[in-house]
Design an enzyme around this catalytic site. Structure first.
Site, PDB file in Angstrom:
ATOM      1  N   GLY B   9       0.859  -1.182   0.000  1.00 26.99           N
ATOM      2  CA  GLY B   9       0.000   0.000   0.000  1.00 26.99           C
ATOM      3  C   GLY B   9       0.890   1.225   0.000  1.00 26.99           C
ATOM      4  N   ALA B  10       0.379   2.324   0.536  1.00 27.70           N
ATOM      5  CA  ALA B  10       1.130   3.580   0.502  1.00 27.70           C
ATOM      6  C   ALA B  10       2.461   3.426   1.220  1.00 27.70           C
ATOM      7  CB  ALA B  10       0.298   4.687   1.140  1.00 27.70           C
ATOM      8  N   LEU B  11       2.471   2.717   2.352  1.00 29.90           N
ATOM      9  CA  LEU B  11       3.706   2.558   3.117  1.00 29.90           C
ATOM     10  C   LEU B  11       4.669   1.598   2.440  1.00 29.90           C
ATOM     11  CD1 LEU B  11       4.196   2.293   6.902  1.00 29.90           C
ATOM     12  CD2 LEU B  11       4.914   0.339   5.504  1.00 29.90           C
ATOM     13  N   LYS B 184       3.930   5.625  20.389  1.00 30.43           N
ATOM     14  CA  LYS B 184       3.174   6.046  19.207  1.00 30.43           C
ATOM     15  C   LYS B 184       1.674   5.994  19.493  1.00 30.43           C
ATOM     16  CE  LYS B 184       2.578   5.574  14.241  1.00 30.43           C
ATOM     17  NZ  LYS B 184       2.708   4.748  13.035  1.00 30.43           N
ATOM     18  N   GLU B 268      -8.406   0.219  11.561  1.00 33.45           N
ATOM     19  CA  GLU B 268      -7.568  -0.749  12.304  1.00 33.45           C
ATOM     20  C   GLU B 268      -7.867  -0.655  13.804  1.00 33.45           C
ATOM     21  OE1 GLU B 268      -3.832   0.659  10.164  1.00 33.45           O
ATOM     22  OE2 GLU B 268      -3.539  -1.516  10.209  1.00 33.45           O
TER      23      GLU B 268
END
Lengths: 302, 302
Positions: B9-11, B184, B268
């Protein structure tokens, strides 16, 4: 009895109409519906049978009504800042003031302005809304529980209960108004709050285990808040379970605050959330989920 | 280094492209973009400068890639049930598996399947999204913190850090991966959760005193949950205030979960909320506001 109705919304119009039909001398302080009601009267569409009042005494300002025996307050609580101008001119020597408004803090504010001796509180379980101008729709329930705010004798309340009963209202007296108000909040805070926030009816909340658990946890916080308020008898934790079962039978019910949000109206977050939070905190009780819900509602309706 | 990208995906596309550009032998497991990328390559539009990779090694199934030195996992966590089929064929004797996924529980699941010795965790601070097929947009940040899941020597991680740095990524090693993951979450839980629930950017939350207070209370719950996890050093309460100040400088930022909700994608919630809640509860710590937020998000996205 000379009765003035202040806050002639769905609640004020409905109970005022019933009291007038039973022979009371009812005077309505009107705004939106003034022209239609003073010309054509008021129509009540009710699950208990429709009726019309062709002649209704309507006014634009309280001064035209003058002192009443009873002032019935049905205002939305965010308009309480208007109490002095709306109610002041209606108060004479023997005037009683009955607030049927939502949440907490209304009797206190009225008592500050007009003395606690006059104040009677009522907890209304009514499902009604306004339709066209000059109409009110009674969709369900309608019971009222009445209690003194400050005085301890129940005779005055009993006379008022009788007047409501003559008008066809299921009405009872309580010797612990504070407890009745908090008991109503045990339902109102989770269901009005969550349904308005999520824009989902009660049965959608109760169908999911995690959300049902959250509703119950919020109820238990409110019960803890209630039981810190010097009530005559505490509210049992089992009351939460009774309210859950009661609500299971309501089907796809949308609480009034959800409807208010859907229709873009202001929500009564101060009376139903912030004042109970403050009263609980004064007694050293935190209600973290209730506070979070209040904050989320305020944030969602900025 | 022979690198397989799982979850492109984007990551995955972004870091994979950087690694390939720096000379690594990168193999992408592709789905949506397979045709475009294998024919025309990959375009990266980045705040650090755009670039193109005309030739990209793309595959539809992991078996075609075979054993790799490093498997970089960028899957959305709700797809973790597909680990065996997607990652199994890539694992040989010396294969390392690096998960850059969100939340908690990913290293644990990978360790169960492929043994904890192989597993390295990375916490990525990356703002990127996918554009047209064959494109990826890098909008901000990009830092990665890498740490061993189970092994105690840091040499292997240092070599990986060097590979990312050669690729132009701001990358650091940590000797306490668990702490980095929880730190995080101190940001992710309140901001991803509340922004997604209310559909408001971070600055709208922080502009209201009550909501700013709620964000901080949620952060303190997460910090309490973190500090019950046997970390080398505890997370200080002041970390919440640093995160608030840090976020004050982000302006009208929309966290990824808010964007996911706006675009109708699955959230998520398990990895970012439910697993941390379970890990905290195992150590006797309740996070009532975090749990309420998880429940509201689940309910809002039924």
């Amino acid at each position: 009895m000379r009765i003035a109705i202040v806050g002639a919304g769905a609640l004020g119009l409905y109970y005022g109409a019933l009291l007038q039909r039973s022979g009371e001398d009812v005077h309505f302080l009107l705004r939106r519906d003034f022209d239609v009601i003073t010309k054509h009267g008021l129509k009540v569409f009710s699950i208990n049978g429709d009726f019309s009042l062709p002649h209704v005494q309507g006014y634009r300002v309280a001064e035209e009504i003058g002192p009443a025996d009873l002032v019935l307050v049905g205002l939305k609580t965010f308009a309480n800042e208007n109490f002095p101008g709306l109610i002041g001119p209606l108060v004479g020597a023997g005037t009683q003031i009955l607030t049927l408004q939502n949440g907490l803090g209304n009797e206190e504010r009225l008592a500050e302005l007009f003395s606690g001796e006059r104040i009677i509180g009522g907890v209304a379980f009514l499902c009604s809304n306004r339709g066209e101008q000059g109409e009110v729709h009674h969709l369900g329930a309608g019971r009222i529980v009445l209690g003194e705010y400050q005085r301890r004798d129940l005779e005055r309340v009993d006379r008022l209960v009788e007047a409501f009963r003559r008008a066809g209202v299921d009405c009872q007296a309580t010797d612990d108004l504070k407890r009745s108000r908090w008991e109503k909040l045990v339902w109102n805070i989770p269901f009005n709050g969550l349904c308005a926030l999520l824009q989902q009816p009660v049965n959608m909340l109760l169908a999911q285990d995690a959300c049902r658990k959250l509703v119950r946890e919020i109820m238990l916080e409110v019960i803890a808040g209630a039981n810190a308020q010097d009530l005559a008898r505490p509210v049992a934790e089992g009351f939460a379970d009774s309210m859950l079962e009661f609500t299971d039978n309501m089907g796809e019910y949308r609480p009034s605050m959800q409807i208010d949000r859907e229709e873009g109206r202001q929500l009564e977050i101060a009376a139903i959330f912030r004042t109970p939070l403050a009263y609980a905190r004064q007694q050293g009780v935190n209600m973290p989920r209730v506070e979070m819900l209040a904050t989320l509602l305020e944030q969602a309706t900025l």
